[in-house]
Design a protein around this motif. Structure first.
Motif, mmCIF file in Angstrom:
data_model
loop_
_atom_site.group_PDB
_atom_site.id
_atom_site.type_symbol
_atom_site.label_atom_id
_atom_site.label_comp_id
_atom_site.label_asym_id
_atom_site.label_seq_id
_atom_site.Cartn_x
_atom_site.Cartn_y
_atom_site.Cartn_z
ATOM 1 N N GLU A 1 0.815 -1.218 0.000
ATOM 2 C CA GLU A 1 0.000 0.000 0.000
ATOM 3 C C GLU A 1 0.847 1.265 0.000
ATOM 4 N N ASN A 2 1.985 1.223 0.713
ATOM 5 C CA ASN A 2 2.806 2.423 0.858
ATOM 6 C C ASN A 2 4.235 2.124 0.430
ATOM 7 N N LEU A 3 4.762 2.933 -0.511
ATOM 8 C CA LEU A 3 6.109 2.737 -1.027
ATOM 9 C C LEU A 3 6.858 4.060 -0.979
ATOM 10 N N GLN A 4 7.988 4.065 -0.260
ATOM 11 C CA GLN A 4 8.836 5.255 -0.202
ATOM 12 C C GLN A 4 10.141 4.947 -0.938
ATOM 13 N N LEU A 5 10.484 5.789 -1.899
ATOM 14 C CA LEU A 5 11.641 5.560 -2.752
ATOM 15 C C LEU A 5 12.750 6.552 -2.439
ATOM 16 N N PRO A 6 14.016 6.178 -2.705
ATOM 17 C CA PRO A 6 15.136 7.089 -2.421
ATOM 18 C C PRO A 6 15.196 8.249 -3.406
ATOM 19 N N SER A 7 15.635 9.390 -2.939
ATOM 20 C CA SER A 7 15.736 10.573 -3.809
ATOM 21 C C SER A 7 16.858 10.430 -4.829
ATOM 22 N N SER A 8 17.724 9.456 -4.641
ATOM 23 C CA SER A 8 18.843 9.244 -5.563
ATOM 24 C C SER A 8 18.437 8.541 -6.849
ATOM 25 N N LEU A 9 17.172 8.104 -6.981
ATOM 26 C CA LEU A 9 16.729 7.338 -8.153
ATOM 27 C C LEU A 9 16.861 8.146 -9.445
ATOM 28 N N GLU A 10 17.408 7.483 -10.472
ATOM 29 C CA GLU A 10 17.502 8.076 -11.804
ATOM 30 C C GLU A 10 16.688 7.288 -12.820
ATOM 31 N N ARG A 11 16.361 6.057 -12.485
ATOM 32 C CA ARG A 11 15.615 5.215 -13.415
ATOM 33 C C ARG A 11 14.690 4.292 -12.641
ATOM 34 N N ILE A 12 13.458 4.181 -13.104
ATOM 35 C CA ILE A 12 12.502 3.226 -12.542
ATOM 36 C C ILE A 12 12.250 2.166 -13.590
ATOM 37 N N GLY A 13 12.519 0.917 -13.231
ATOM 38 C CA GLY A 13 12.511 -0.171 -14.187
ATOM 39 C C GLY A 13 11.142 -0.506 -14.746
#
Length: 311
Positions: free
Chosen positions: A286-298
């Motif tokens: 339900e809840n997903l927190q992603l890092p701010s360093s992400l450059e690509r989402i697969g």
């Protein structure tokens, strides 16, 4: 007549072996040789085979650093059941170089009963009396501990939660093997975890804890190759990664094993990419927190996450 004599001889032999089920005696203690090649090791063993009258009258177990027999000097370990049911034991002295304490070594002794958590620290390494842990036990390992010994909490079925401080730099194999009541795992630092694959199935620190519900720790604890996915706990609902980079193996382990996962916090992870199908089929998420360093989402990274409410 011969049959009677034979059985009399056999009975005498068995009783003799039972009474002297050790390799040698030194001082108050009995020893079994467990390694007859370098490094030579001798384990303190029980004085009574059945441990009903183990070390009668012994009040202080003074474990030596080394022990000698027949011209050979041995490093000392403490064997399983070594002092079990030693009814007079109230004090134990263990030198820093003792690297092994066996299962139930001090079970049912006055000294053991005075330590209800079953924890012993030797030279900043944590040991336990394996398999002994009161029900509904929550353990916070002392700050300053640098390592947790192999199988330290093995079969501690009363252990429900564990918190490992940042001072721990090394966690050995099989630490939580058989901890069936363990629901909460918190690791504040980033220790080296020994992973075992001796039986052909890769075991991580999270393996063999079937009821684990909440995990907080570094990315490395999820880095389980394919052979280990089948041994991961299946009931985890909350994961927080406190640092490090999740590998493709870690993503694969998550999306194949954690179908009950409700919340995943990767804000502190250092990933620049999410793998393809990273969380595919995590349908409870339900809840997903992603890092701010992400450059690509697969590609298809959250496919079939049909209950996802916030990212």
């Amino acid at each position: 007549m011969r049959t009677t004599r034979f059985f009399t001889f056999l009975t005498t032999l068995v009783l003799t072996l039972s009474a002297y089920a050790y390799d040698f005696q030194s001082g108050d203690l009995y020893y079994n040789i467990t390694s007859s090649t370098e490094p030579y090791i001798a384990e303190v063993t029980s004085s009574d085979l059945y441990r009903d009258n183990n070390y009668p009258g012994l009040t202080n177990a003074l474990i030596p650093s080394i022990v000698s027999s027949n011209g050979v000097t041995y490093n000392v370990a403490i064997g399983s059941f070594a002092f079990e049911n030693c009814s007079s034991l109230t004090s134990v002295t263990i030198p820093a170089n003792v690297t092994s304490i066996g299962e139930r070594a001090f079970n049912n002794t006055p000294w053991w009963n005075s330590k209800p958590d079953g924890l012993v620290y030797i030279n900043n390494i944590l040991y336990t009396y394996k398999g002994i842990m009161p029900a509904n036990t929550s353990v916070m390992i002392a700050d300053g501990t640098t390592a947790i010994s192999a199988s330290a909490f093995s079969n501690c079925s009363g252990l429900t939660s564990i918190k490992i401080p940042a001072s721990v730099t090394h966690v050995e194999n099989w630490v939580f093997d058989g901890c069936t009541a363990l629901t909460t795992f918190i690791c504040e630092g980033n220790p080296i975890f020994d992973f075992d694959d001796s039986d052909g199935e890769y075991l991580s620190v999270l393996s063999l804890t079937p009821n684990l519900d909440s995990v907080v720790g570094p990315a490395s604890i999820f880095d389980v190759p394919e052979l280990g996915w089948s041994r991961l706990p299946k009931k985890i609902r909350y994961i927080k990664v406190t640092g490090g980079e999740l590998s493709n193996d870690a993503f694969a382990g998550i999306n194949r094993s954690y179908k009950t996962l409700n919340a995943l916090d990767l804000a502190a992870a250092t990933n620049t990419q999410l793998a393809d199908e990273a969380f595919k089929d995590c349908y409870s998420l339900e809840n997903l927190q992603l890092p701010s360093s992400l450059e690509r989402i697969g590609y298809m990274s959250v496919a079939n996450c049909k209950n996802l409410k916030s990212v």
